[in-house]
Design a protein around this motif. Structure first.
Motif, PDB file in Angstrom:
ATOM      1  N   TRP A  37       0.852  -1.203   0.102  1.00  0.00           N
ATOM      2  CA  TRP A  37       0.024  -0.201   0.062  1.00  0.00           C
ATOM      3  C   TRP A  37       0.804   1.264  -0.079  1.00  0.00           C
ATOM      4  CZ3 TRP A  37       0.202   3.811   3.692  1.00  0.00           C
ATOM      5  CH2 TRP A  37       0.939   3.620   4.924  1.00  0.00           C
ATOM      6  N   ALA A  38       2.019   1.227   0.737  1.00  0.00           N
ATOM      7  CA  ALA A  38       2.729   2.391   0.788  1.00  0.00           C
ATOM      8  C   ALA A  38       3.527   2.839  -0.385  1.00  0.00           C
ATOM      9  CB  ALA A  38       3.667   2.484   2.338  1.00  0.00           C
ATOM     10  N   ILE A  39       4.147   1.747  -0.977  1.00  0.00           N
ATOM     11  CA  ILE A  39       5.101   1.560  -2.263  1.00  0.00           C
ATOM     12  C   ILE A  39       4.248   2.110  -3.259  1.00  0.00           C
ATOM     13  CG2 ILE A  39       6.448   0.245  -3.619  1.00  0.00           C
ATOM     14  CD1 ILE A  39       7.263  -1.390  -0.987  1.00  0.00           C
ATOM     15  N   ALA A  40       3.081   1.854  -3.296  1.00  0.00           N
ATOM     16  CA  ALA A  40       2.202   2.476  -4.422  1.00  0.00           C
ATOM     17  C   ALA A  40       1.815   3.916  -4.326  1.00  0.00           C
ATOM     18  CB  ALA A  40       0.791   1.666  -4.369  1.00  0.00           C
ATOM     19  N   THR A  41       2.225   4.610  -3.091  1.00  0.00           N
ATOM     20  CA  THR A  41       1.819   5.798  -3.047  1.00  0.00           C
ATOM     21  C   THR A  41       2.946   6.795  -3.844  1.00  0.00           C
ATOM     22  OG1 THR A  41       2.763   6.478  -0.876  1.00  0.00           O
ATOM     23  CG2 THR A  41       0.884   5.583  -0.849  1.00  0.00           C
ATOM     24  N   ALA A  42       2.418   8.031  -4.149  1.00  0.00           N
ATOM     25  CA  ALA A  42       3.265   9.237  -4.595  1.00  0.00           C
ATOM     26  C   ALA A  42       4.086   9.348  -3.669  1.00  0.00           C
ATOM     27  CB  ALA A  42       2.482  10.217  -5.562  1.00  0.00           C
ATOM     28  N   SER A  43       3.863   9.647  -2.607  1.00  0.00           N
ATOM     29  CA  SER A  43       4.753  10.217  -1.196  1.00  0.00           C
ATOM     30  C   SER A  43       5.803   9.445  -1.060  1.00  0.00           C
ATOM     31  CB  SER A  43       3.830  10.487  -0.198  1.00  0.00           C
ATOM     32  OG  SER A  43       2.716  11.321  -0.305  1.00  0.00           O
ATOM     33  N   TRP A  44       5.565   8.010  -0.995  1.00  0.00           N
ATOM     34  CA  TRP A  44       6.612   6.961  -0.868  1.00  0.00           C
ATOM     35  C   TRP A  44       7.631   7.118  -1.851  1.00  0.00           C
ATOM     36  CZ3 TRP A  44       9.333   3.022  -2.740  1.00  0.00           C
ATOM     37  CH2 TRP A  44      10.097   2.220  -1.852  1.00  0.00           C
ATOM     38  N   VAL A  62       1.399   8.718   4.426  1.00  0.00           N
ATOM     39  CA  VAL A  62       2.825   8.564   4.143  1.00  0.00           C
ATOM     40  C   VAL A  62       3.447  10.077   4.349  1.00  0.00           C
ATOM     41  CG1 VAL A  62       4.530   7.944   2.645  1.00  0.00           C
ATOM     42  CG2 VAL A  62       2.475   6.457   2.798  1.00  0.00           C
ATOM     43  N   ASP A  63       2.775  11.018   3.756  1.00  0.00           N
ATOM     44  CA  ASP A  63       3.436  12.347   3.908  1.00  0.00           C
ATOM     45  C   ASP A  63       3.383  12.907   5.439  1.00  0.00           C
ATOM     46  OD1 ASP A  63       4.526  13.638   1.812  1.00  0.00           O
ATOM     47  OD2 ASP A  63       2.606  14.533   1.002  1.00  0.00           O
ATOM     48  N   ASP A  64       2.151  12.671   5.877  1.00  0.00           N
ATOM     49  CA  ASP A  64       1.670  12.908   7.371  1.00  0.00           C
ATOM     50  C   ASP A  64       2.738  12.494   8.299  1.00  0.00           C
ATOM     51  OD1 ASP A  64       0.212  14.156   9.477  1.00  0.00           O
ATOM     52  OD2 ASP A  64      -0.755  12.065   9.490  1.00  0.00           O
ATOM     53  N   VAL A  65       3.172  11.344   8.342  1.00  0.00           N
ATOM     54  CA  VAL A  65       3.903  10.564   9.362  1.00  0.00           C
ATOM     55  C   VAL A  65       5.211  11.093   9.552  1.00  0.00           C
ATOM     56  CG1 VAL A  65       2.472   8.662   9.473  1.00  0.00           C
ATOM     57  CG2 VAL A  65       4.595   8.671   8.071  1.00  0.00           C
ATOM     58  N   VAL A  66       5.699  11.699   8.572  1.00  0.00           N
ATOM     59  CA  VAL A  66       7.065  12.435   8.521  1.00  0.00           C
ATOM     60  C   VAL A  66       7.195  13.860   8.959  1.00  0.00           C
ATOM     61  CG1 VAL A  66       8.099  10.632   7.232  1.00  0.00           C
ATOM     62  CG2 VAL A  66       7.473  12.652   6.065  1.00  0.00           C
TER      63      VAL A  66
END
Lengths: 212, 212
Positions: A37-44, A62-66
């Motif tokens: 799921w994460a690897i599929a995101t633009a943010s990751w 994924v953006d939010d957590v960092v």
């Protein structure tokens, strides 16, 4: 004061890695399914210097957590390179420009000089235990938060010691059947769900850890 | 065709009952913590002939899960009364007017005559296994859905046999540490989160089971 946070993907049956973990495959059998799921995101993909990926609620997570993270702490197994005294040619899994861009404190029983990388990441090896690592990470983070990056054992130790303020679980609808559990041996912390983000791929639930 | 559904409260570490379960205390130690969110709702109290309780997203979930249900299936342990041949004085935990108001099929190895109760509930005892119980429940439900009421073992059997279409988990932010797990020994079903309802007390995630 800044927060001590963690976030990790977990299977619906509670595993953060599948069975048969090895030094080369720390996710174990099937464990990569937790991260699709994460690897599929633009943010990751951006964070890892790649193009493409999808914009979606998952990408925003994924953006939010960092955001606001000033320093990281990770366990020796997550940093990798095997057990025992260091093979100093090992510099982590992430290449010359790791995606942290901040100080990273690695919990270990074996001393090693700090390892500066490109892009603002420096790995500092801490042999004084989790409280020492947290003290150093807080100092390095300034007003920023400290993220316990993983793996399971590091998160368990901070949770059990009541040093964790927030645990963000990405609950992935797969059953691994066996492997390494996250929420084991951590006592009975008081957890409050404070944010939920739903997508077809994963359910993100942020828990605040209520300290007595 | 109507759906075969289940819904159950589960701790964040995966247990649907705590340790040291007994015939008198089938929820085990701490297991009642899994149900506090439901018991606090106006809907649960109405369903059980009581006044009070809160109107909340949780209360709507409690209403929602029984909508369209035409028949129930439950395991022997959930019906209660201990193991072995029936003590025919045992008529379940719910008093003379159980909250089902529909036919209930009880999985058992021991024959017993059907037991009509007040309010439309009739307990029918099925010794022919889960497929026989489902066939009888479907016939009794007509256009309605069949709800696998629990406990863990009954849900596991229907999920493992790919006979379950929907699993609605109420993920309660407590850690029981030990007890009876739900998602164990059920293989690797394909699950899709299709609805999420969040509250400060519990995170409700409805999974569709995708049949190959």
């Amino acid at each position: 004061m800044s927060s001590v946070k963690s976030q990790i993907s977990v299977s619906l049956d509670g595993f953060v890695a599948g069975p048969s973990q090895t030094v080369e495959n720390p996710l174990g059998e099937g464990g990569e399914r937790l991260h699709e799921w994460a690897i599929a995101t633009a943010s990751w993909r951006e964070q890892h210097g790649k193009e493409g990926g999808r914009r979606s609620p998952d990408s925003e997570v994924v953006d939010d957590v960092v955001q606001g993270v000033g320093a990281y702490i990770m366990g020796r197994k997550m940093f990798g390179g095997g057990q025992g005294p260091w093979d100093e040619s090992w510099a982590g899994w992430w290449g010359e420009d790791p995606p942290f861009h901040a100080p990273v404190f690695v919990l270990t029983h074996h001393e090693r000089e700090p390892l500066p990388m490109q892009g603002g990441t420096t790995f500092t090896f801490v042999t004084g235990g989790i409280e020492s690592a947290l003290e150093q990470a807080r100092a390095a983070a300034g007003d920023g938060d400290v993220m316990i990056a993983g793996g399971a054992s590091a998160i368990q130790q901070y949770l059990a010691a009541s040093l964790l303020d927030e645990l963000y679980l990405h609950i992935v609808p797969v059953l691994l059947g066996a492997g390494e559990r996250l929420l084991e041996g951590v006592g009975d912390p008081t957890l409050e769900p404070v944010e939920v983000v739903a997508s077809p791929a994963v359910t993100h639930v942020k828990y605040r850890v209520v300290h007595a």
